[in-house]
Scaffold this active site. Sequence first.
Site, mmCIF file in Angstrom:
data_model
loop_
_atom_site.group_PDB
_atom_site.id
_atom_site.type_symbol
_atom_site.label_atom_id
_atom_site.label_comp_id
_atom_site.label_asym_id
_atom_site.label_seq_id
_atom_site.Cartn_x
_atom_site.Cartn_y
_atom_site.Cartn_z
ATOM 1 N N PRO A 116 0.831 -1.214 0.000
ATOM 2 C CA PRO A 116 0.000 0.000 0.000
ATOM 3 C C PRO A 116 0.863 1.261 0.000
ATOM 4 O O PRO A 116 0.910 2.015 0.974
ATOM 5 C CB PRO A 116 -0.805 -0.147 1.296
ATOM 6 N N LYS A 117 1.537 1.506 -1.130
ATOM 7 C CA LYS A 117 2.541 2.568 -1.206
ATOM 8 C C LYS A 117 1.941 3.867 -1.736
ATOM 9 O O LYS A 117 1.175 3.861 -2.699
ATOM 10 C CB LYS A 117 3.706 2.132 -2.102
ATOM 11 N N LYS A 118 2.331 4.960 -1.073
ATOM 12 C CA LYS A 118 2.007 6.301 -1.522
ATOM 13 C C LYS A 118 3.301 7.111 -1.543
ATOM 14 O O LYS A 118 4.290 6.750 -0.898
ATOM 15 C CB LYS A 118 1.001 6.964 -0.578
#
Length: 248
Positions: A116-118
């Site tokens: 879940p990369k931002k």
Amino acid sequence: MKIDVNNIAKNLNTPLTAPAYPMPPYKFVNREYLNIIYRTDEKALRAAVPEPLEIVEPLVKFEVMWMPDVSGLGAYTEAGQVIPVRFNGEDGDYVHSMYVDNFPAIASGRELTAYPKKLGAPKLYIDSDTLVGTLDYGTLRVATATMGYKHAPMDKELAKSEICRPNFMVKIATDYSGNLRICDLIRTQITDIEVKEAWTGPARLQLFEHALAPLADLPVLEVVSASHILTDLTLNAAQPVYNYLEQK
């Protein structure tokens, strides 16, 4: 000269003539961790962890990782929260949030796996006698972690067990109408790990409220432990372990 159908089908990501990332596995050299495990509000934690994962204790690990040498991806820093969980009797970590300063790492992590990369601006550095990890989202600070620099040696086998736990994530992909095509719980695990150094010491963690980087929704009630670990390792592909669409 046209790009024919066969050549198009050989590409697993875009742009076709300059793909955003190469295929895994990815090898990491001198990957450096600052890990702080803390106790949090159990009700808030249960609202963050998807079934069928089970919460064993109301704990969260805030981690900052500096990765200066990653095959295919270059150098980058990453920070986020993982939550100790259990699935089918196996202990592991649910990856709750990740903030990264490198686009190939973001794209490959999200598209190939389900990290879940931002986009964020994490840093890991030494300030006098203190190891410091920070995370900014945009121009605002959302986390500050501090640990006494190399205060006490940590058992390398204990350090290895801490970072070798399997990771669980939720992979979501839609079709062209916005309907779910993939909705899986997946599992991945690092391999080929060599712990070069491992340390522990006193630590503190501050989380700051932010609407789009809500780390503080899992508040720090008590710091339980901290570690500073330097490793070489390999990150492998993920495998599905639970299909939410079949259970719907």
